[in-house]
Design an enzyme around this catalytic site. Structure first.
Site, PDB file in Angstrom:
ATOM      1  N   GLY A  80       0.791  -1.224   0.000  1.00 61.19           N
ATOM      2  CA  GLY A  80       0.000   0.000   0.000  1.00 61.19           C
ATOM      3  C   GLY A  80       0.823   1.274   0.000  1.00 61.19           C
ATOM      4  N   LYS A  82     -30.918  26.062  15.700  1.00 60.60           N
ATOM      5  CA  LYS A  82     -30.909  24.629  15.995  1.00 60.60           C
ATOM      6  C   LYS A  82     -30.115  24.342  17.263  1.00 60.60           C
ATOM      7  CE  LYS A  82     -27.108  23.899  12.706  1.00 60.60           C
ATOM      8  NZ  LYS A  82     -26.736  23.337  11.410  1.00 60.60           N
ATOM      9  N   ASP A 124     -22.680  16.871   4.687  1.00 58.12           N
ATOM     10  CA  ASP A 124     -21.986  15.615   4.981  1.00 58.12           C
ATOM     11  C   ASP A 124     -22.988  14.460   5.017  1.00 58.12           C
ATOM     12  OD1 ASP A 124     -20.325  13.590   5.784  1.00 58.12           O
ATOM     13  OD2 ASP A 124     -19.593  14.573   7.586  1.00 58.12           O
ATOM     14  N   THR A 125     -23.554  14.167   6.169  1.00 60.76           N
ATOM     15  CA  THR A 125     -24.532  13.076   6.254  1.00 60.76           C
ATOM     16  C   THR A 125     -25.901  13.504   5.753  1.00 60.76           C
ATOM     17  OG1 THR A 125     -25.180  13.654   8.519  1.00 60.76           O
ATOM     18  CG2 THR A 125     -23.328  12.134   8.253  1.00 60.76           C
ATOM     19  N   ALA A 126     -26.109  14.801   5.609  1.00 62.95           N
ATOM     20  CA  ALA A 126     -27.361  15.400   5.110  1.00 62.95           C
ATOM     21  C   ALA A 126     -28.514  15.284   6.102  1.00 62.95           C
ATOM     22  CB  ALA A 126     -27.770  14.801   3.762  1.00 62.95           C
ATOM     23  N   GLY A 127     -28.262  14.784   7.287  1.00 60.84           N
ATOM     24  CA  GLY A 127     -29.322  14.653   8.277  1.00 60.84           C
ATOM     25  C   GLY A 127     -29.898  15.998   8.693  1.00 60.84           C
ATOM     26  N   ARG A 162     -13.593  21.682   9.541  1.00 59.89           N
ATOM     27  CA  ARG A 162     -14.589  21.806  10.609  1.00 59.89           C
ATOM     28  C   ARG A 162     -13.968  21.687  12.002  1.00 59.89           C
ATOM     29  NH1 ARG A 162     -18.746  17.313   8.506  1.00 59.89           N
ATOM     30  NH2 ARG A 162     -16.800  16.504   7.616  1.00 59.89           N
ATOM     31  N   GLN A 163     -12.673  21.420  12.054  1.00 58.41           N
ATOM     32  CA  GLN A 163     -12.007  21.269  13.353  1.00 58.41           C
ATOM     33  C   GLN A 163     -10.959  22.365  13.524  1.00 58.41           C
ATOM     34  OE1 GLN A 163     -11.138  17.172  14.697  1.00 58.41           O
ATOM     35  NE2 GLN A 163     -11.900  16.466  12.704  1.00 58.41           N
ATOM     36  N   ARG A 221     -27.910  21.481  18.851  1.00 56.40           N
ATOM     37  CA  ARG A 221     -27.186  20.275  18.428  1.00 56.40           C
ATOM     38  C   ARG A 221     -26.761  19.437  19.630  1.00 56.40           C
ATOM     39  NH1 ARG A 221     -24.828  19.050  13.629  1.00 56.40           N
ATOM     40  NH2 ARG A 221     -25.002  21.170  12.827  1.00 56.40           N
TER      41      ARG A 221
END
Length: 311
Positions: free
Chosen positions: A39, A192, A222-225, A96-97, A194
């Site tokens: 790899g 919102k 991202d997850t779209a939730g 995002r971090q 969270r």
């Protein structure tokens, strides 16, 4: 420009780089990338880049192998005496971090900045940073472009009336204010609560959405939730339709299924992460013209502020 500039792409960004090369009228040069049986990667330039201004287009989303391939390519260019190495990273990883949310955590966005600079990159062109604070992590020039013109033109061409721009949180209000300068639209924001990353407990809408065509604008999905929950809440409050424009379509996990089962009518993303989707609700708006113009302006020593004009 062709005599002093060479455009390359890592293995995951060949298609996007090809579009950029076509827009610039330049050939796309190729990098030889090999993988050993265990790899381990090997990267090499098959031609001289001595004294050249090298533009490297890279998509460095997961897995981390893509990020490491980019770092190796930058190091190879630097060791091959390239005059300048400019990274074109449409999606900057770990954006995002950028701060510590609690004790005993890492600021990985700063780590990414340190590693890229250590390898010898001279400049970075990127698109829609998650937060502008990330610029402070870099000592080299970082040019964060905006997808505003790409998306505004697309929205105008859709022919929708009774538009209403929606920010999914208070942090995105500044973004939709910029969109409002180019669109005849009202504005609302979603408040919102969270519980944790990718999971929202409660949403409330601040503003009127009844009988309006809602456009949710965000930098990333991202997850779209959260996005799909917002679309469902907006429809419950009487919206005529809900569409979303998110620059970076990470779309991990069950995101595609979540979008399909939601009341979101359409999701428009750019090709910063993924380029093709066989999904009835997803449309890709290419960022290649914007990136091509940015490269052209840099080579010709023009201000990137002029990119705010129509593409």
């Amino acid at each position: 420009m062709e005599n002093s500039v060479k455009l390359y792409a890592t293995s995951t960004a060949v298609e996007l780089a090809g579009k950029i090369a076509t827009a610039l009228g330049l050939p796309l040069h190729y990098i030889q990338t090999e993988k050993f049986s265990d790899g381990e990667l090997s990267v090499r330039f098959n031609e001289s880049v001595r004294g050249q201004m090298v533009f490297l287009v890279a998509k460095v989303n997961m897995p981390y192998e893509h990020f490491f391939e980019m770092l190796m390519t930058v190091d190879a260019a630097r060791r091959s005496s390239a005059k300048e190495v400019v990274l074109v990273l449409p999606y900057l990883p770990h954006s995002r971090q950028e701060r510590r949310d609690g004790q005993r955590t890492s600021i990985s966005s700063r780590m990414v900045a340190d590693i890229i600079q250590l390898m010898g990159a001279d400049r970075i062109i990127t698109l829609d940073l998650h937060t502008n604070a990330i610029e402070g992590f870099y000592k080299i020039p970082l040019d964060p472009l905006s997808s505003l013109r790409l998306f505004c033109d697309h929205i105008k061409n859709s022919g929708l009336d009774h538009l209403c721009l929606c920010s999914p949180d208070f942090g995105g209000i500044k973004r939709i204010r910029e969109y409002k300068k180019h669109l005849d639209a009202e504005m609302v924001v979603i408040n919102k609560e969270r519980l944790k990353a990718n999971q929202v407990a409660h949403m409330e809408i601040i503003g009127e959405v009844r009988n309006r065509n809602i456009i949710i604008v965000d930098d990333l999905v991202d997850t779209a939730g959260t996005l799909c929950k917002a679309a469902d809440v907006l429809m419950e409050h009487g919206a005529a339709s809900v569409r979303a424009y998110c620059t970076h379509g990470v779309l991990s996990g069950a995101a595609l299924e979540t979008i399909q089962n939601s009341q979101l009518l359409k999701l428009c993303i750019s090709d910063t992460v993924n380029e093709k989707f066989e999904h009835p609700k997803i449309e890709v708006v290419s960022c290649a013209p914007l990136l091509a113009r940015a490269i052209e302006h840099l080579v010709n020593n023009k201000s990137l502020a002029a990119l705010d004009k129509a593409l």
